[in-house]
Scaffold this active site. Structure first.
Site, PDB file in Angstrom:
ATOM      1  N   CYS A 102       0.849  -1.188   0.000  1.00 54.25           N
ATOM      2  CA  CYS A 102       0.000   0.000   0.000  1.00 54.25           C
ATOM      3  C   CYS A 102       0.886   1.239   0.000  1.00 54.25           C
ATOM      4  O   CYS A 102       1.850   1.334   0.759  1.00 54.25           O
ATOM      5  CB  CYS A 102      -0.935  -0.056   1.194  1.00 54.25           C
ATOM      6  SG  CYS A 102      -0.834   1.282   2.335  1.00 54.25           S
ATOM      7  N   GLU A 103       0.580   2.163  -0.899  1.00 57.24           N
ATOM      8  CA  GLU A 103       1.460   3.319  -1.033  1.00 57.24           C
ATOM      9  C   GLU A 103       1.238   4.346   0.061  1.00 57.24           C
ATOM     10  O   GLU A 103       2.024   5.268   0.226  1.00 57.24           O
ATOM     11  CB  GLU A 103       1.314   3.969  -2.409  1.00 57.24           C
ATOM     12  CG  GLU A 103       0.017   4.691  -2.642  1.00 57.24           C
ATOM     13  CD  GLU A 103      -0.037   5.325  -4.040  1.00 57.24           C
ATOM     14  OE1 GLU A 103       0.895   5.123  -4.830  1.00 57.24           O
ATOM     15  OE2 GLU A 103      -1.034   6.008  -4.315  1.00 57.24           O
ATOM     16  N   HIS A 104       0.185   4.191   0.836  1.00 59.86           N
ATOM     17  CA  HIS A 104      -0.055   5.147   1.923  1.00 59.86           C
ATOM     18  C   HIS A 104       0.774   4.814   3.156  1.00 59.86           C
ATOM     19  O   HIS A 104       1.135   5.710   3.911  1.00 59.86           O
ATOM     20  CB  HIS A 104      -1.541   5.166   2.288  1.00 59.86           C
ATOM     21  CG  HIS A 104      -2.407   5.618   1.161  1.00 59.86           C
ATOM     22  ND1 HIS A 104      -3.687   5.147   0.935  1.00 59.86           N
ATOM     23  CD2 HIS A 104      -2.154   6.498   0.160  1.00 59.86           C
ATOM     24  CE1 HIS A 104      -4.185   5.716  -0.145  1.00 59.86           C
ATOM     25  NE2 HIS A 104      -3.282   6.537  -0.630  1.00 59.86           N
ATOM     26  N   HIS A 105       1.024   3.547   3.366  1.00 52.11           N
ATOM     27  CA  HIS A 105       1.760   3.143   4.566  1.00 52.11           C
ATOM     28  C   HIS A 105       2.995   2.291   4.259  1.00 52.11           C
ATOM     29  O   HIS A 105       3.742   1.953   5.175  1.00 52.11           O
ATOM     30  CB  HIS A 105       0.837   2.349   5.505  1.00 52.11           C
ATOM     31  CG  HIS A 105      -0.386   3.096   5.915  1.00 52.11           C
ATOM     32  ND1 HIS A 105      -1.582   3.030   5.224  1.00 52.11           N
ATOM     33  CD2 HIS A 105      -0.599   3.954   6.938  1.00 52.11           C
ATOM     34  CE1 HIS A 105      -2.474   3.798   5.808  1.00 52.11           C
ATOM     35  NE2 HIS A 105      -1.921   4.378   6.849  1.00 52.11           N
ATOM     36  N   GLN A 143      -5.388  -0.428  -3.868  1.00 49.52           N
ATOM     37  CA  GLN A 143      -6.079  -1.598  -4.433  1.00 49.52           C
ATOM     38  C   GLN A 143      -6.981  -1.214  -5.601  1.00 49.52           C
ATOM     39  O   GLN A 143      -7.115  -1.960  -6.577  1.00 49.52           O
ATOM     40  CB  GLN A 143      -6.881  -2.295  -3.326  1.00 49.52           C
ATOM     41  CG  GLN A 143      -7.484  -3.611  -3.787  1.00 49.52           C
ATOM     42  CD  GLN A 143      -8.207  -4.328  -2.665  1.00 49.52           C
ATOM     43  OE1 GLN A 143      -7.813  -4.243  -1.509  1.00 49.52           O
ATOM     44  NE2 GLN A 143      -9.276  -5.029  -3.004  1.00 49.52           N
ATOM     45  N   HIS A 171      -5.460  -5.628   4.180  1.00 51.75           N
ATOM     46  CA  HIS A 171      -4.438  -4.583   4.259  1.00 51.75           C
ATOM     47  C   HIS A 171      -3.868  -4.566   5.664  1.00 51.75           C
ATOM     48  O   HIS A 171      -4.578  -4.289   6.629  1.00 51.75           O
ATOM     49  CB  HIS A 171      -5.049  -3.214   3.915  1.00 51.75           C
ATOM     50  CG  HIS A 171      -5.450  -3.082   2.487  1.00 51.75           C
ATOM     51  ND1 HIS A 171      -4.843  -2.198   1.619  1.00 51.75           N
ATOM     52  CD2 HIS A 171      -6.375  -3.750   1.761  1.00 51.75           C
ATOM     53  CE1 HIS A 171      -5.386  -2.321   0.416  1.00 51.75           C
ATOM     54  NE2 HIS A 171      -6.325  -3.249   0.471  1.00 51.75           N
ATOM     55  N   CYS A 173      -2.026  -2.434   6.964  1.00 54.03           N
ATOM     56  CA  CYS A 173      -2.113  -1.101   7.581  1.00 54.03           C
ATOM     57  C   CYS A 173      -3.427  -0.948   8.341  1.00 54.03           C
ATOM     58  O   CYS A 173      -3.527  -0.113   9.245  1.00 54.03           O
ATOM     59  CB  CYS A 173      -1.952  -0.003   6.529  1.00 54.03           C
ATOM     60  SG  CYS A 173      -3.155  -0.038   5.198  1.00 54.03           S
TER      61      CYS A 173
HETATM   62 ZN   LIG Z   1      -2.354   1.585   3.872  1.00 53.83          ZN
END
Ligand SMILES: [Zn+2]
Length: 213
Positions: A102-105, A143, A171, A173
């Site tokens: 995941c590119e956010h975390h 995703q 996920h 995260c």
């Molecule tokens: Zn994430």
């Protein structure tokens, strides 16, 4: 020539040599491994760890290598074959393992993809569906985008009458941080062509993928 069996029928992908090859997705930026190693060493310091500790001194190198592996898809050709038998039913591969970040975390999300298409003039070796999923999974992703990229790639390279992609993923995260109970899955889908426009085709796809009761 690989054998091609779908969950609902047998395809003939024999015949002449492949006439059309995958035009390809732009090659990604190759990770700067040394920059990643320096950043991981800084991260360890920021986390209050001693990067010189015997157990940690190789960690920056190992983490950089792990990211390089996780972000580098294997090369392959998305070779298609003439649909000589005029097979016009759904071709579906379900339960394709998916691992991504995941590119956010920058934490993993993992699960399964169900990929189906209604052939037009060309068909595809079935193993290639998993390779397309891997191609886009090995990236910093969300995703929703991953799902759409797989569907768009098949639409653009195979020109099928319809394409459907559903991904179910956990996920870390979310689940490792206690935001949601472990095992919570996120479901995303992208449909193109007949699978988007025709409710019966879509229902057949979802049913064969085991997504409806
Ligand atoms: Zn994430």
């Amino acid at each position: 020539m690989e054998a091609a069996k779908s969950s609902i029928g047998t395809l003939n992908n024999g015949g002449p040599a492949p006439a059309r090859a995958f035009r390809g997705v732009h090659r990604r930026h190759v990770p700067d491994v040394q920059a990643v190693e320096r950043a991981v060493a800084d991260l360890l310091v920021g986390l209050g760890k001693n990067p010189a500790d015997e157990h940690l001194k190789e960690t920056p190198r190992r983490v950089a290598q792990a990211y390089q592996d996780m972000l580098t898809p294997r090369d392959f050709d998305l070779t298609t074959f003439p649909n000589d038998e005029n097979y016009d039913e759904l071709v579906l591969v379900s339960g394709i393992p998916v691992y991504s970040l995941c590119e956010h975390h920058m934490l993993p999300f993992h699960g399964v993809a169900h990929i189906g298409y209604l052939p037009g003039d060309r068909i595809l070796g079935l193993s290639k569906l998993a390779r397309v999923a891997e191609l886009f999974s090995r990236d910093l992703q969300v995703q929703e985008r991953l799902t759409k990229q797989i569907a768009d790639c098949l639409r653009d390279n195979l020109a099928p009458r319809g394409v459907g992609v559903v991904i179910q993923a956990e996920h870390l995260c979310m689940t490792m941080r206690g935001v949601q109970a472990a095992g919570t899955r996120t479901v995303t889908s992208t449909m193109h062509g007949t699978l988007r426009d025709d409710a019966r085709s879509r229902a057949e796809f979802l049913s064969l993928a085991g997504l409806t009761t």
